[in-house]
Design an enzyme around this catalytic site. Structure first.
Site, PDB file in Angstrom:
ATOM      1  N   ASP A  29       0.999  -1.170  -0.444  1.00  0.00           N
ATOM      2  CA  ASP A  29      -0.226  -0.002   0.041  1.00  0.00           C
ATOM      3  C   ASP A  29       1.253   1.438   0.061  1.00  0.00           C
ATOM      4  O   ASP A  29       1.419   1.224  -0.630  1.00  0.00           O
ATOM      5  CB  ASP A  29      -0.753  -0.298   1.187  1.00  0.00           C
ATOM      6  CG  ASP A  29      -2.134   0.693   0.799  1.00  0.00           C
ATOM      7  OD1 ASP A  29      -1.883   1.824   0.582  1.00  0.00           O
ATOM      8  OD2 ASP A  29      -3.098   0.370   1.004  1.00  0.00           O
ATOM      9  N   HIS A  52       1.650   1.745  -2.674  1.00  0.00           N
ATOM     10  CA  HIS A  52       1.133   3.043  -3.434  1.00  0.00           C
ATOM     11  C   HIS A  52       2.094   4.315  -3.494  1.00  0.00           C
ATOM     12  O   HIS A  52       0.949   4.650  -4.111  1.00  0.00           O
ATOM     13  CB  HIS A  52      -0.028   2.674  -3.588  1.00  0.00           C
ATOM     14  CG  HIS A  52      -0.735   1.249  -3.197  1.00  0.00           C
ATOM     15  ND1 HIS A  52      -2.145   1.464  -3.178  1.00  0.00           N
ATOM     16  CD2 HIS A  52      -0.413  -0.186  -4.614  1.00  0.00           C
ATOM     17  CE1 HIS A  52      -2.797  -0.125  -3.196  1.00  0.00           C
ATOM     18  NE2 HIS A  52      -1.210  -0.907  -3.843  1.00  0.00           N
TER      19      HIS A  52
END
Length: 446
Positions: A271, A294
């Protein structure tokens, strides 16, 4: 006669001071076992290490050889093994609780987790306030229990430091969240499963004057490290690792925290490498390497029609490789508040999917989000000296609100190409943009 008197005076002072000098390095507190638990060859080296790493780098203390008015030799060394921990992979939760209670109630203490040992821990709270400043030296490995039933009383946390001031956590050891079983039961891995919360591996809540450095945190159940409602934080020299497909495993999460510096760290997760959430002010990120993951994100903000504020953020001298986003601001429709005074500077991108992105219509749910007129205001954002390659054709995406456009967006000295040297594109909707220097791709050509 005058010279004789001065000589005798100096001799007396020297003889009186000599035992104090000797005891500072030969104190029983530092004898023998410290070299074993910490990897130092002598007590003197460990004391020098503590002085250098714990005192001189703490901004709220004057440089010197004392902690809160106490000499280094008077620090109380607390070894978790002395409280029943074995370090053989067996459950050490109660031993850590007892050791923390002893350290927290002492005047100047160092809690030691020995090297070459593996300690299994169930959820545990290291509760403050403590009697004075405290240091936790993690040299070995701390591993989370994989038994999900152990988290019934608090599903959100594994290791929690709460209400502690003047705390340092360091040592070069490993914190292992043992997250595989949590990932396998995530709705983001199997959409037939219900979405459930999972623990954050390491949380600092309501802490003040905090240093976290030189640690490896890996395979968190969900978020790796979270700073929540803290003031005065230095996080550096951290290595945070989880598989790129592990769900919701943010590297560092910052929420409601002021005056935090994150520096010289390497992160690769499933993430955001760093996520900066509502209530955060004066956040500085420097020298971070990110990927996979991310990217570095502000938000998400405004979920559930909430009011959110983030301001005074600087992200500089970062390198992102193979991430799904580069530097991102994400806000939900229906929210309110603002994300303002933000700088992204001196950043290198390698094969990043969305290098520069503002998304005021962020939606992270199974059902499409409904269109709403209210939004979190995004204003005064600088993107400066950002270069590299994009894995998508659209290197710049400014997808701002129809009702509340992005304001004060500055693009300066940008050079992002699609792999292979192809020209990238910019998509700039409802954004008031100023461009300076050479900017490619260019919003004016979008």
């Amino acid at each position: 006669m005058f010279l004789q008197t001065r000589f005798l005076t100096c001799l007396i002072v020297f003889l009186l001071s000599f035992p104090c000098y000797f005891c500072s390095y030969a104190s029983p507190h530092y004898n023998g076992y410290l070299g074993k638990v910490s990897g130092h060859n002598s007590p003197r080296k460990l004391i020098d290490s503590i002085k250098t790493r714990e005192l001189e780098n703490w901004p709220w203390r004057k440089f010197g050889s004392k902690v809160g008015g106490r000499s280094l030799a008077s620090l109380k060394m607390i070894n978790v093994n002395d409280y029943g921990a074995k370090g053989d992979g067996s459950d050490a939760t109660e031993a850590f609780k007892k050791a923390w209670e002893a350290a927290c109630s002492s005047q100047g203490s160092v809690l030691v987790v020995p090297k070459n040992k593996n300690y299994l821990l169930k959820p545990i709270t290291f509760q403050g306030p403590c009697k004075s400043s405290i240091t936790v030296e993690i040299y070995g490995t701390v591993q989370a229990s994989a038994d999900q039933s152990a988290y019934r009383s608090d599903i959100a946390h594994w290791l929690l430091f709460e209400n502690v001031q003047n705390l340092m956590v360091q040592g070069g050891g490993v914190i292992n969240g043992n997250g595989k079983t949590w990932w396998e039961n995530s709705c983001k891995v199997n959409d037939e499963l219900p979405c459930k919360e999972a623990p954050t591996a390491l949380t600092f809540y309501n802490c003040k004057n905090l240093v976290v450095k030189n640690l490896k945190i890996q395979n968190a159940q969900q978020i790796h490290v979270s700073f929540e409602n803290c003031v005065g934080v230095q996080a550096s020299g951290l290595t945070i690792i989880a598989p790129g497909n592990s769900p919701n495993t943010d590297g560092i999460h910052v929420a409601g925290t002021q005056n935090i510096q994150i520096s010289n760290s390497v992160m690769g997760t499933g993430d955001d490498c760093i996520s900066i959430a509502s209530g955060s002010q004066k956040v500085q990120v420097t020298g971070v390497t990110c990927g996979p993951g991310h990217g570095i994100s502000i938000g998400s903000l405004g979920s559930g029609d909430s009011e959110s504020h983030v301001s005074d953020v600087i992200v500089s001298d970062a390198t992102l490789s193979g991430t799904t986003n580069g530097v991102r601001i994400k806000t939900w429709q229906g929210g309110s508040g603002s994300a303002s005074n933000i700088k992204f500077q001196n950043i290198v991108m390698h094969n990043v999917d969305n290098p520069i992105i503002i998304d005021q219509k962020y939606c992270d749910q199974a059902k499409p989000c409904k269109s709403q007129s209210s939004a979190v205001l995004v204003q005064n954002v600088l993107y400066q000296n950002i270069k590299g390659t994009s894995s998508s054709n659209e290197a710049i995406q400014l997808n701002c609100s129809d009702e509340l456009p992005c304001e004060g967006i500055v693009l300066q000295d940008i050079d992002i190409q699609v792999g292979g040297g192809k020209a990238a594109k910019a998509v700039c909707n409802n954004a008031r943009v100023t461009q300076k220097g050479d900017v490619s791709p260019n919003c004016m050509e979008a």
